[in-house]
Write a protein that holds these residues in place. Structure first.
Motif, mmCIF file in Angstrom:
data_model
loop_
_atom_site.group_PDB
_atom_site.id
_atom_site.type_symbol
_atom_site.label_atom_id
_atom_site.label_comp_id
_atom_site.label_asym_id
_atom_site.label_seq_id
_atom_site.Cartn_x
_atom_site.Cartn_y
_atom_site.Cartn_z
ATOM 1 N N TRP A 4 -22.864 38.759 -11.519
ATOM 2 C CA TRP A 4 -21.634 38.245 -12.137
ATOM 3 C C TRP A 4 -21.642 36.728 -12.242
ATOM 4 C CZ3 TRP A 4 -20.576 42.685 -13.839
ATOM 5 C CH2 TRP A 4 -20.673 43.821 -13.041
ATOM 6 N N LEU A 221 -22.027 45.486 -23.499
ATOM 7 C CA LEU A 221 -22.123 44.351 -22.579
ATOM 8 C C LEU A 221 -22.477 44.811 -21.164
ATOM 9 C CD1 LEU A 221 -21.806 41.370 -21.800
ATOM 10 C CD2 LEU A 221 -19.326 41.768 -21.615
ATOM 11 N N ALA A 222 -21.900 45.925 -20.724
ATOM 12 C CA ALA A 222 -22.214 46.437 -19.381
ATOM 13 C C ALA A 222 -23.703 46.761 -19.281
ATOM 14 C CB ALA A 222 -21.361 47.666 -19.072
ATOM 15 N N LEU A 225 -25.680 43.578 -18.859
ATOM 16 C CA LEU A 225 -25.594 43.051 -17.496
ATOM 17 C C LEU A 225 -26.410 43.891 -16.515
ATOM 18 C CD1 LEU A 225 -21.834 42.029 -17.476
ATOM 19 C CD2 LEU A 225 -23.832 40.527 -17.673
ATOM 20 N N MET A 267 -19.984 33.503 -17.787
ATOM 21 C CA MET A 267 -20.471 33.923 -16.471
ATOM 22 C C MET A 267 -21.469 32.936 -15.877
ATOM 23 S SD MET A 267 -20.899 37.967 -17.349
ATOM 24 C CE MET A 267 -21.381 38.477 -15.688
ATOM 25 N N ARG A 303 -12.274 32.554 -25.400
ATOM 26 C CA ARG A 303 -11.329 32.682 -24.281
ATOM 27 C C ARG A 303 -10.340 31.519 -24.218
ATOM 28 N NH1 ARG A 303 -11.231 30.840 -18.887
ATOM 29 N NH2 ARG A 303 -9.933 32.249 -17.673
ATOM 30 N N LEU A 304 -10.811 30.312 -24.430
ATOM 31 C CA LEU A 304 -9.918 29.159 -24.291
ATOM 32 C C LEU A 304 -9.478 28.561 -25.626
ATOM 33 C CD1 LEU A 304 -11.196 27.409 -21.029
ATOM 34 C CD2 LEU A 304 -9.170 28.843 -21.350
ATOM 35 N N PHE B 150 -5.540 36.139 -15.296
ATOM 36 C CA PHE B 150 -6.891 35.641 -15.568
ATOM 37 C C PHE B 150 -6.894 34.578 -16.658
ATOM 38 C CE2 PHE B 150 -7.233 39.867 -13.770
ATOM 39 C CZ PHE B 150 -8.172 39.675 -12.768
ATOM 40 N N GLY B 151 -5.703 34.066 -16.958
ATOM 41 C CA GLY B 151 -5.625 33.039 -17.989
ATOM 42 C C GLY B 151 -4.387 33.247 -18.838
ATOM 43 N N ASP B 157 -6.588 28.192 -18.336
ATOM 44 C CA ASP B 157 -6.876 28.722 -17.005
ATOM 45 C C ASP B 157 -5.626 28.734 -16.126
ATOM 46 O OD1 ASP B 157 -9.622 29.477 -16.950
ATOM 47 O OD2 ASP B 157 -10.146 27.346 -17.105
ATOM 48 N N MET B 187 -8.524 37.469 -21.453
ATOM 49 C CA MET B 187 -9.222 36.228 -21.119
ATOM 50 C C MET B 187 -10.133 36.377 -19.888
ATOM 51 S SD MET B 187 -6.095 33.533 -21.847
ATOM 52 C CE MET B 187 -7.032 32.030 -21.561
ATOM 53 N N HIS B 189 -13.125 37.205 -17.444
ATOM 54 C CA HIS B 189 -14.571 37.438 -17.578
ATOM 55 C C HIS B 189 -15.114 37.859 -16.216
ATOM 56 C CE1 HIS B 189 -15.676 33.599 -15.677
ATOM 57 N NE2 HIS B 189 -14.693 33.057 -16.366
ATOM 58 N N PRO B 190 -16.253 38.541 -16.220
ATOM 59 C CA PRO B 190 -16.709 39.191 -14.987
ATOM 60 C C PRO B 190 -16.895 38.262 -13.784
ATOM 61 C CG PRO B 190 -17.865 40.113 -16.862
ATOM 62 C CD PRO B 190 -17.058 38.961 -17.385
ATOM 63 N N LYS B 191 -17.361 37.057 -14.000
ATOM 64 C CA LYS B 191 -17.563 36.150 -12.863
ATOM 65 C C LYS B 191 -16.235 35.864 -12.163
ATOM 66 C CE LYS B 191 -19.094 31.369 -11.976
ATOM 67 N NZ LYS B 191 -19.569 30.156 -12.672
ATOM 68 N N GLN B 192 -15.223 35.593 -12.973
ATOM 69 C CA GLN B 192 -13.881 35.311 -12.482
ATOM 70 C C GLN B 192 -13.278 36.549 -11.803
ATOM 71 O OE1 GLN B 192 -11.298 35.314 -15.833
ATOM 72 N NE2 GLN B 192 -9.826 33.858 -14.968
ATOM 73 N N MET B 219 -14.994 42.385 -23.204
ATOM 74 C CA MET B 219 -15.475 42.328 -21.825
ATOM 75 C C MET B 219 -14.818 43.358 -20.910
ATOM 76 S SD MET B 219 -15.937 38.177 -21.303
ATOM 77 C CE MET B 219 -14.365 37.651 -21.985
ATOM 78 N N ALA B 222 -17.149 45.595 -18.588
ATOM 79 C CA ALA B 222 -17.876 44.691 -17.674
ATOM 80 C C ALA B 222 -16.928 44.162 -16.600
ATOM 81 C CB ALA B 222 -18.506 43.540 -18.462
ATOM 82 N N LEU B 225 -16.345 46.828 -13.999
ATOM 83 C CA LEU B 225 -17.482 46.961 -13.084
ATOM 84 C C LEU B 225 -17.562 45.789 -12.110
ATOM 85 C CD1 LEU B 225 -20.104 48.422 -15.582
ATOM 86 C CD2 LEU B 225 -18.814 49.644 -13.815
ATOM 87 N N ALA B 226 -17.229 44.598 -12.581
ATOM 88 C CA ALA B 226 -17.217 43.438 -11.674
ATOM 89 C C ALA B 226 -16.177 43.641 -10.581
ATOM 90 C CB ALA B 226 -16.921 42.162 -12.467
#
Lengths: 331, 331
Positions: A4, A221-222, A225, A267, A303-304, B150-151, B157, B187, B189-192, B219, B222, B225-226
């Motif tokens: 991630w 996308l999954a 990853l 990510m 996203r932004l 998440f935004g 953010d 908005m 994303h998996p890392k967040q 997303m 994904a 799953l994150a």
């Protein structure tokens, strides 16, 4: 490693929209428009562009200008300009038009290969070995795209051992430089992708492995990853998400280049892509192909990419704060 | 643990289509049809169904039959029938109509809360605390849905600390049984998601955490799953993928229930869902809402819903094998 969090790990993006995408369009995209689009794509940071296919113009009229396109595009140093070739005749044409790489194709499924290419897999393999020999003489690397590597729409599951056995034959007997495992009709799922990718990478660490996913069932996308987590770093994707799926009318085709790049960059992966330029290129597609494109990023923005406050926001806030003032005055 | 291989880990699916979905439809879905659909959904294995919202019928006419629907649905033991309530009046109506849980909502973003609810977040919180007290008296659990976790489409953010601080206030000051972190405009994303989920689960292991994602930028799965990888086991999703996104016309809204279940089951997770029954329910939607639905599974079928061989397949194979016979006769 935590999939991630990309931590600037390099991922190589390969564009297939001008081949896999345009090939399934009813509209013929003007040759100059194709060239202009590919020239724009060359500046986005893509590692490879599948420019066109050297197939019969009767079979795929949308790509009947393969020579002109491949000859006339601007060659950006560092970008590999590849072309799909089905046979020796196609290979000769592609070599003549200065392809950097030949992309060969056959199916891991016997039913799909017969239905699609009218040959048994063994017949395809022997034909493609000759193509590979021709490429070797010309000093060009060969990539083999194995269709239905994650399932066949007619047979169902395709055993991992079958996919690995065909990969092995191309790597060992045809000196393939790269292998693309293609999820031709969107049957791949992340558990399967993680396992097959890990086995491939472990067995052939020096072969250039590409994963080619379709988003037909929403797992694109999954799957990317899952493959990244298993060690892959190279993905096909299609600008705007164009490229149909003949078995599922209305469903998405190829994973969308700008969606995958948008997600990977958020990510923390390093795709090398200038996303704004890629989105600009995608935005040109509807005018070229005559219809809307699946891209969620073109529709929704990044996203932004923010939206303005309501025009009466100041008044809304004023009234809200006034209620607090009134309430505390009462206390 | 390997997130790609579910190993029968239990994931709880919560349906929001009849509330979040229907609420954004122009068409009023007939009360009996709503009840029949929810009754069908009750038999699919869902853990929770957000049946409706007790809001002003003027504001959301699509849900003006909230009482009738919640009163008349069949109650399947084990399924939690929840309802969204914005205020004390809504809570009284929902309690009266025998909701199993009250779902409260406010935004983690001040601009979004003001724009959407015409109150500051503090004002919302104080109002919702009264709603929570009412629920406690009635013996009902309370869930708080935090929009824009998440935004925010206007602010950008939203700091993790802000989201966690509002979660804390609801858990500690309003005795919330559950918190839903909502990705209101896609908005996340998996890392967040991985990070925020991990922090939440670590801090409040006994609070029921739900993740509510939109697929606006592709997303959705994904992100699920994150979150699973970070310890979440409970997800909102919408039948057919219905439910719009006001900021991105044409883009997908809520993640699609049958797409998420299809993927998770293939990966070996235990969603408790009978997927065929869920797809059957989704297939009824276009007739109810008067338009096509985003669901890729309804369009493309399940992974192993196979297609027939071409009608001339036997002849194709015969001709292919004949070439081999001719070739070996020549040798």
């Amino acid at each position: 490693m935590n999939v991630w969090n990309g931590k600037r790990r390099r991922i190589y993006m390969q564009e297939v929209g001008t081949r896999d995408g345009f090939q399934s369009e009813g509209t013929f995209v003007d040759t100059r428009e194709k060239i202009a689009l590919i020239d724009a794509l060359s500046d986005t940071g893509l590692a490879k562009i599948e420019v066109t296919a050297f197939v019969s113009p009767q079979a795929i009229p949308a790509l009947r200008d393969a020579e002109a396109v491949l000859r006339q595009i601007r060659r950006k140093p560092g970008v590999v300009y590849t072309a799909l070739v089905p046979n020796v005749r196609g290979a000769e044409r592609a070599i003549d038009a200065r392809a950097d790489e030949l992309n060969l194709v056959m199916s891991a499924s016997e039913s799909h290969n017969l239905s699609n290419l009218r040959m048994t897999r063994d017949q395809s393999f022997h034909g493609l070995k000759q193509v590979a020999a021709l490429a070797r003489e010309a000093g060009l690397p060969v990539n083999i795209s194995l269709s239905c590597a994650f399932g066949c729409p007619m047979e169902g599951d395709v055993p991992e051992t079958t996919v690995l056995a065909w990969s092995q034959r191309f790597i060992e007997e045809a000196s393939a430089h790269g292998v693309t495992l293609c999820d031709t009709t969107g049957m791949a799922h992340p558990k399967q992708v993680a396992r097959l990718t890990a086995r491939f990478v472990e067995r052939w660490p020096d072969t250039e492995l590409t994963l080619h996913f379709h988003n037909t069932r929403g797992m694109g996308l999954a799957n990317v990853l899952a493959a990244v987590d298993a060690g892959a770093d190279r993905f096909d994707a299609s600008l705007g998400g164009i490229g149909g799926c003949p078995y599922a009318p209305g469903a998405s085709g190829n994973v969308c280049s700008e969606e995958i790049v948008h997600a990977l960059e958020l990510m923390g992966y390093d795709t090398g892509i200038e996303l704004g330029a890629l989105i600009d290129a995608a935005t040109r597609l509807p005018a070229l192909i005559g219809h809307d494109i699946p891209s969620q990023i073109v529709k929704a923005g990044r996203r932004l990419d923010l939206h303005p406050l309501p025009t009466d926001f100041a008044a809304i806030r004023e009234r809200a704060l006034q209620r607090d003032a009134t309430a505390s005055a009462r206390n």
